[in-house]
Design a protein around this motif. Sequence first.
Motif, mmCIF file in Angstrom:
data_model
loop_
_atom_site.group_PDB
_atom_site.id
_atom_site.type_symbol
_atom_site.label_atom_id
_atom_site.label_comp_id
_atom_site.label_asym_id
_atom_site.label_seq_id
_atom_site.Cartn_x
_atom_site.Cartn_y
_atom_site.Cartn_z
ATOM 1 N N GLY A 26 52.523 -0.697 91.036
ATOM 2 C CA GLY A 26 52.648 0.644 91.592
ATOM 3 C C GLY A 26 53.054 1.651 90.540
ATOM 4 N N ALA A 286 62.630 16.628 94.226
ATOM 5 C CA ALA A 286 62.004 15.694 93.294
ATOM 6 C C ALA A 286 60.743 16.293 92.674
ATOM 7 N N GLU A 288 57.926 17.134 94.211
ATOM 8 C CA GLU A 288 56.662 16.720 94.817
ATOM 9 C C GLU A 288 56.012 17.837 95.630
ATOM 10 N N MET B 154 65.867 6.759 99.808
ATOM 11 C CA MET B 154 65.108 7.963 99.502
ATOM 12 C C MET B 154 65.828 8.770 98.431
ATOM 13 N N ALA B 158 64.460 9.792 94.794
ATOM 14 C CA ALA B 158 64.385 11.177 94.323
ATOM 15 C C ALA B 158 65.115 11.316 92.996
ATOM 16 N N GLY B 161 63.216 8.610 90.275
ATOM 17 C CA GLY B 161 61.784 8.771 90.073
ATOM 18 C C GLY B 161 61.048 7.442 89.960
ATOM 19 N N PHE B 163 60.402 5.379 92.399
ATOM 20 C CA PHE B 163 59.537 5.225 93.566
ATOM 21 C C PHE B 163 59.244 6.602 94.142
ATOM 22 N N PRO B 164 58.116 6.744 94.849
ATOM 23 C CA PRO B 164 57.834 8.033 95.500
ATOM 24 C C PRO B 164 58.820 8.282 96.638
ATOM 25 N N VAL B 165 59.093 9.561 96.914
ATOM 26 C CA VAL B 165 60.012 9.909 97.995
ATOM 27 C C VAL B 165 59.234 9.892 99.304
ATOM 28 N N GLY B 166 59.127 8.731 99.894
ATOM 29 C CA GLY B 166 58.455 8.622 101.184
ATOM 30 C C GLY B 166 56.944 8.760 101.082
ATOM 31 N N HIS B 187 53.147 0.515 95.890
ATOM 32 C CA HIS B 187 54.257 1.250 95.289
ATOM 33 C C HIS B 187 55.018 2.041 96.355
ATOM 34 N N VAL B 190 57.095 -0.479 98.911
ATOM 35 C CA VAL B 190 58.261 -1.282 98.519
ATOM 36 C C VAL B 190 59.526 -0.880 99.276
#
Lengths: 609, 322
Positions: A26, A286, A288, B154, B158, B161, B163-166, B187, B190
């Motif tokens: 990932g 973050a 995004e 989460m 954040a 970095g 993992f993605p935030v949701g 990814h 997880v």
Amino acid sequence: MRKRRRLSPGALALVAVGLGLVATLGAGCGRKESARLSFTDPNPIPAGALKREIEGRHGGRFVFVTIGDPKTFNPPLANETSSTDIINGPLFVGLFEYNNAEQKTDPGLAESWTVSEDGLRYTFKLRPGLRWSDGVTLDADDVMFSAKVSLDPELPGATRDIFQSGGKVWEFEKIDSLTVAVNLAAPFGPLVDVIGSMYIIPEHKLAEPYANKTFASMWGVDTTPAEIVTNGPFMLKEFRPGEKCVLARNPHYWQVDKKGLRLPYLDEFVFLIVKDLNTMALKFQAGETDLIDPIVLDQVPLFEDEAEKGGYQVIDLGLDLATDFMWLNQNPGRDPKGVPYVEPYKSRLFRDVRFRRAISHAINREGIIKSVLQGRGVPLYEPYTRANKLYFNENVPKFPYDPAKATALLDEMGLVDRNGDGVRDTPEGKPVEFTLHTNSENNLRKSFGTVISEDLGKVGVRVNFVPLEFNTLITRLRSDYRYEAILLGLASSTPPEAALSGNVYRSNGITHNWYPRQDKPDTPGEAEIDKLMNQLIAEREPAQRKVYFDRIQEIMGDQQYCQYIVNRKLFVGMRNHVRNARPSVIRQHVTWNIQEIWVDKADAKVAAR
Amino acid sequence: MRTYLLRRIFTLIPLLLGVTFLAFLLIYLAPGDFLSQMAENPQISAETIEAMRTKFGLDQPWYVQYGLWLKNVFFHLDFGESFAFRQPVFHVIAPRLGNTLILALSAAVVAWGLAIPLGILSAVKQYSWRDKTASFLAFLGLSIPEIFFALLMMYMAAKTGWFPVGGMRSLDHDQLQWGAQIGDILHHLVLPAIVLGTVPMAGRMRQMRANLLDVLRLDYVTTARAKGLDENVVIWKHAVRNAINPLITLFGFTLATLLSGSFIVEIVMNWPGLGSLTLEALLKQDLYLVMGSVVIAATMLVLGNLIADVLLALADPRIKYD
């Protein structure tokens, strides 16, 4: 027997390796920026294109975050913000566009209009050379079709309820391929401001389903994106339920920038769907998403602290157009079984203007602002807030916090504490108390209600504060009328035009909350408001409309049908790399001019992410 | 076995009838209806709302509405249309159901993949530091509220970095190769899978440990050891196989609870599953969409239990249905 050899850790290792693999796999992807092409425009610019005095660079994407899934892409059927945020503006536009920053109506698909002397006939001229996103010509037939659909009584929607005057729905008439006229039975002053709210939809795509009565199931969220043909700056590229809605540039859009290059600047306008407010905030911090709109008031300091590090700014949009207010049930009626909606002795109090003024005097608005809003708001006494550039009226009679005056008024009414329990009683010995409701989903309003109950308790009026779930509250308010007092708010319409508030101020209006749907005006004040509302709707000159509405607001203030409480401030967070944004207090606060917005990829903070 | 399966599938019918009836009644008893929210808009007239109410059939008494719904389900397999989406409910539900299944199965893999080996390790090395660490983790996992754990993860995502935030896919997902697309989803998967899997993992691990400890004290294990069998054979072939039976029964049940338990995780971690859809439908009183979700959830519960029964028969030759 004792030979307990070590346990083979095979299974354990396998799981651990599996998880690790997942993580590394990932981590390798995801951040990859897709290659961007420089902007080329294969289509001719329409002859009548609208030129905007702006500059920018083409490319990039803007990520907006929204809490709900769109329910439909069919404009006349959309009736809640998660659908209209996407449809209204980005995908579909009307004959006119509303300029949120300046609070005025700008030309849209129509480049000009004229009106007859008597105000009963409007003529609209479409821009020449307009095309739908699939390249088909957009002309008067599309406008006629859109009007037919929007005004169809079989299809739900607010348009038909607004588009009428003198008791008759407006009549649309095609003059030539670029000209449409609208005929009215009676003058409607802000017609041009209002008519922009009617989406122009493609006849070549939707006429057939409409004739076959399948219109209501057209353009649902499972439609192939290419089927949805638009006239706004974007068209639908992809929708994934619960995840995102991606809009791509409309290659036939009809607005150009200063250099004559076709707008919008953005390649993509993404609506990321995030159901949880905390996650929304984290995603913004973050990096995004590009916007958080609005920032929950008590989180403003948190966002301000992180702003520099996070590469964004917290924008103070000033006072909101939305209002928070409470009212006492002044409906003297009875239900079908003959039971009065409100106990008669309470009804007598609620219908006495002195009592309502005393309530207003007893509420410490400054205290609410300090304790609940941490200073982010001002006391409110007017139906339309300071944020409304046209209609705000400074001279509305006010009954501000003054417990002594409240006490004097209540004493004058003969309401004194007769049994020493700290609560005033009527001459018959009944306690002066009422139950106040608000919608339990709104934390700020729950805090307002608690403070109001305490304030009123101090002048001897007992308030039982009971927040209710929204639907329960609305049922009491709209169908059984069995409640004593409610604290709620009213969001503003776009445009924030008083003529659109007929249902609120007219005595027969459905949202004339304190006593809705009256057969004839209950009080002289309401009778005068009804008359003024008729004059206002017929008046074409905004300044004159304001004169009428000023008077309405003065009556509202003097009679205290409602007690206005506070006017909150509004904050949004926006990434530093967003250019050409002109934030305003009117929804959509930042993205209303999305066709002009571009994203500066050279901004240091973007590169870092 | 086949008659047993058929019988089980037939018992689904009265069960679903009961469940849908209750669900219908509860939604009816809740104040207001789908159109109540629209009534708040000052620009929509009462007449328009009444017209819509008639159109949606919401002006009928509830038993007429329920009867009509049942009739359509039985004779046309038509589960109705969502008021909000104006689409048949299963069009709306299908993509979400797939996502929820992905999450629930991954959580099951996390839970069982960790619980069984750790439980065995704990039992075999009873009172060692490994046992104590595993037990500590299990208690931590059992006691941490799911919603807090999800928010914590989460926040971690954040801040670091890593993992993605949701969410389930990154914005560039569609430009990726298919291999990278799978990696992208994994990814994103997880953290939600860990959060959702932790509670059942901790529970199952404690169970595995206790079961195995019981079995290891039995005579036949002593016999096996006495006749000089390799310890691995004793544990894996003799002890674990017997100790694992109750866990297989639980497996089907866990699968079903994972499906319904994923609602919180789905909403907090923005996983586009059935949970967030159902919650929204419930709040908006989108009647038939809620009914559709209820039918799906009930079916999953029954199927989960059925799977468990079948697995049990496969694992234990003493168990026969007929």
